[in-house]
Design an enzyme around this catalytic site. Structure first.
Site, PDB file in Angstrom:
ATOM      1  CB  THR A  94       2.801  -5.264   3.360  1.00  0.00           C
ATOM      2  OG1 THR A  94       1.731  -4.333   3.427  1.00  0.00           O
ATOM      3  CG2 THR A  94       3.792  -4.795   2.332  1.00  0.00           C
TER       4      THR A  94
ATOM      5  CG  ASP B 289     -17.346  -7.541  -7.354  1.00  0.00           C
ATOM      6  OD1 ASP B 289     -17.914  -8.585  -7.747  1.00  0.00           O
ATOM      7  OD2 ASP B 289     -17.861  -6.756  -6.546  1.00  0.00           O
TER       8      ASP B 289
ATOM      9  CE  LYS C  28      -1.424   4.465  -0.864  1.00  0.00           C
ATOM     10  NZ  LYS C  28      -2.625   3.854  -0.293  1.00  0.00           N
TER      11      LYS C  28
ATOM     12  CG  ASP D  90      -4.264   1.849  -2.776  1.00  0.00           C
ATOM     13  OD1 ASP D  90      -4.456   0.840  -3.479  1.00  0.00           O
ATOM     14  OD2 ASP D  90      -3.606   1.826  -1.712  1.00  0.00           O
TER      15      ASP D  90
ATOM     16  NE  ARG E 197       1.567   4.003   8.834  1.00  0.00           N
ATOM     17  CZ  ARG E 197       1.313   2.717   9.074  1.00  0.00           C
ATOM     18  NH1 ARG E 197       0.811   2.375  10.246  1.00  0.00           N
ATOM     19  NH2 ARG E 197       1.540   1.807   8.165  1.00  0.00           N
TER      20      ARG E 197
ATOM     21  CE  LYS F  92      -3.990  -2.203  -1.429  1.00  0.00           C
ATOM     22  NZ  LYS F  92      -4.002  -0.855  -0.854  1.00  0.00           N
TER      23      LYS F  92
HETATM   24  O1  C5P Z   1       2.085   4.808   6.300  1.00  0.00           O
HETATM   25  P1  C5P Z   1       2.681   3.893   5.273  1.00  0.00           P
HETATM   26  O2  C5P Z   1       3.838   4.506   4.516  1.00  0.00           O
HETATM   27  O3  C5P Z   1       2.983   2.529   5.838  1.00  0.00           O
HETATM   28  O4  C5P Z   1       1.504   3.745   4.194  1.00  0.00           O
HETATM   29  C1  C5P Z   1       1.490   2.762   3.269  1.00  0.00           C
HETATM   30  C2  C5P Z   1       0.366   2.988   2.312  1.00  0.00           C
HETATM   31  O5  C5P Z   1       0.543   2.053   1.248  1.00  0.00           O
HETATM   32  C3  C5P Z   1      -1.008   2.738   2.886  1.00  0.00           C
HETATM   33  O6  C5P Z   1      -1.886   3.686   2.298  1.00  0.00           O
HETATM   34  C4  C5P Z   1      -1.376   1.344   2.431  1.00  0.00           C
HETATM   35  O7  C5P Z   1      -2.741   1.199   2.157  1.00  0.00           O
HETATM   36  C5  C5P Z   1      -0.588   1.205   1.138  1.00  0.00           C
HETATM   37  N1  C5P Z   1      -0.200  -0.164   0.764  1.00  0.00           N
HETATM   38  C6  C5P Z   1       0.612  -0.984   1.542  1.00  0.00           C
HETATM   39  N2  C5P Z   1       0.946  -2.243   1.125  1.00  0.00           N
HETATM   40  C7  C5P Z   1       0.504  -2.708  -0.038  1.00  0.00           C
HETATM   41  C8  C5P Z   1      -0.314  -1.889  -0.832  1.00  0.00           C
HETATM   42  C9  C5P Z   1      -0.628  -0.612  -0.400  1.00  0.00           C
HETATM   43  O8  C5P Z   1       1.039  -0.578   2.606  1.00  0.00           O
HETATM   44  N3  C5P Z   1       0.866  -3.931  -0.446  1.00  0.00           N
END
Ligand code: C5P
Length: 241
Positions: free
Chosen positions: A137, A78, A46, A73, A217, A75
Site C-alpha cells: 500500500t 531473496d 498476524k 507476515d 489499528r 514478506k
Molecule cells: O493498522 P492497520 O490495520 O493499518 O494494519 C495493517 C497491517 O497490514 C500491518 O500489519 C501491515 O504490515 C499490513 N499490510 C499492509 N499493506 C500491505 C500488506 C500488509 O498494511 N500491502
C-alpha cells in the site's frame, strides 16, 4: 506463559474465521494481552516483522496455545535457495499463512511453497498457505498492469492466496478465482486511515470478495477495543458475512 484457550464468546463464528488481528507491537506481553482480549472476534493473529524480531519464533506457539491460527507476515524476498531454506524452518512452526513478495518472481515463490511443504511434512503438520504480496500500500508508483502480473505469478507458483488492497480484489479474483484474497487497510466509517492510502470499510472489502481481512489499528488503537471489534463484526454481518 501460555494462557488456557477459552471458548470464544460474543463473536460470530463465520465472521471470526475471516478476521486476522494485526499484532503490530514489539513485545510478547502486550501482544498476548491484545490476543486474549480480542479472541472472541478474531480467529487469526498476524505476526509481522516487528513482533517476530522482538519475540522470536516461540511467539507462534504462544499464539497457537492461546487458540489462534497464526499468519506470519515476514514478506520474504531473496534468492530462491534462501527462501526455500527459510520456508522449511517456518513451515515447521505450525503457522497457517506465510507471506512472500510476488515481485521476486515465480521461481522464488515456488521455492518458498516447496520449502513450506517440506518443513511442514517433517514436523507432521499441514503445510501453511503461501500468500503472495501483490502491491504494498506504500508503493504509490506501481504501474496499473502490475497487479495482474503479480497475481499470475502467485497462481503459477501455486501460492494459496495473495494480499492486495480491497480496491484490487475484483480484478485479482477474476484472474485467480481459486486463490484466497487477503486484504489489509481496513477502516470502518469514521476511523482515520493513518498511513493506509487505499483503505476500505469491512463491508466494502467483504463485498469485493475478500476472504480474510487484516485489521490492526482500527481495533487495537480504539479507546474501547471490544466495542470496535463488535461493531466491525456487525458491519460484516450486515454486508452478508
Ligand atoms: O493498522 P492497520 O490495520 O493499518 O494494519 C495493517 C497491517 O497490514 C500491518 O500489519 C501491515 O504490515 C499490513 N499490510 C499492509 N499493506 C500491505 C500488506 C500488509 O498494511 N500491502
Amino acid at each position: 506463559m501460555a494462557v488456557e484457550p477459552a471458548a470464544p464468546t460474543g463473536g460470530n463464528t463465520s465472521v471470526r474465521d475471516r478476521l486476522a488481528l494485526a499484532l503490530d507491537v514489539d513485545d510478547v506481553v502486550p501482544a498476548q494481552r491484545l490476543a486474549v482480549q480480542l479472541r472472541p472476534w478474531f480467529g487469526t493473529v498476524k505476526i509481522g516483522l516487528e513482533l517476530f524480531s522482538a519475540a522470536g519464533p516461540s511467539i507462534v506457539q504462544t499464539m497457537i496455545d492461546d487458540g489462534y491460527k497464526v499468519f506470519l507476515d515476514l514478506k520474504l524476498a531473496d534468492i530462491p535457495t534462501t527462501v526455500e531454506r527459510a520456508s522449511k524452518v517456518l513451515g515447521a512452526l505450525g503457522v497457517s499463512y506465510l507471506t512472500m513478495h510476488a515481485f521476486a518472481g515465480t521461481p522464488m515463490l515456488r521455492a518458498g511453497v516447496d520449502g513450506l511443504v517440506e518443513g511442514a511434512a517433517r514436523a507432521g503438520l499441514e503445510p501453511p498457505m503461501a500468500l503472495a504480496v501483490t502491491i504494498l500500500t506504500s508503493d504509490a508508483d506501481a504501474p496499473p498492469h502490475i497487479l495482474g502480473k503479480r497475481v499470475a505469478v502467485a497462481a503459477e507458483a501455486r501460492c494459496a492466496g495473495f494480499v492486495c488492497a480491497a480496491g484490487d480484489v475484483r480484478e485479482a479474483k477474476a484472474l485467480a478465482p481459486n486463490l484466497l484474497a487477503v486484504v489489509p487497510g481496513i477502516r470502518p466509517v469514521g476511523v482515520p486511515s493513518d498511513d493506509q492510502s487505499r483503505a476500505a470499510t469491512p463491508g466494502q472489502a467483504f463485498a469485493a470478495g475478500a476472504d480474510l481481512l487484516v485489521v490492526g489499528r482500527a481495533v487495537t488503537g480504539a479507546d474501547d477495543r471490544e466495542r470496535a471489534a463488535a461493531d466491525l463484526t456487525a458491519e460484516m454481518v450486515a454486508a452478508g458475512a
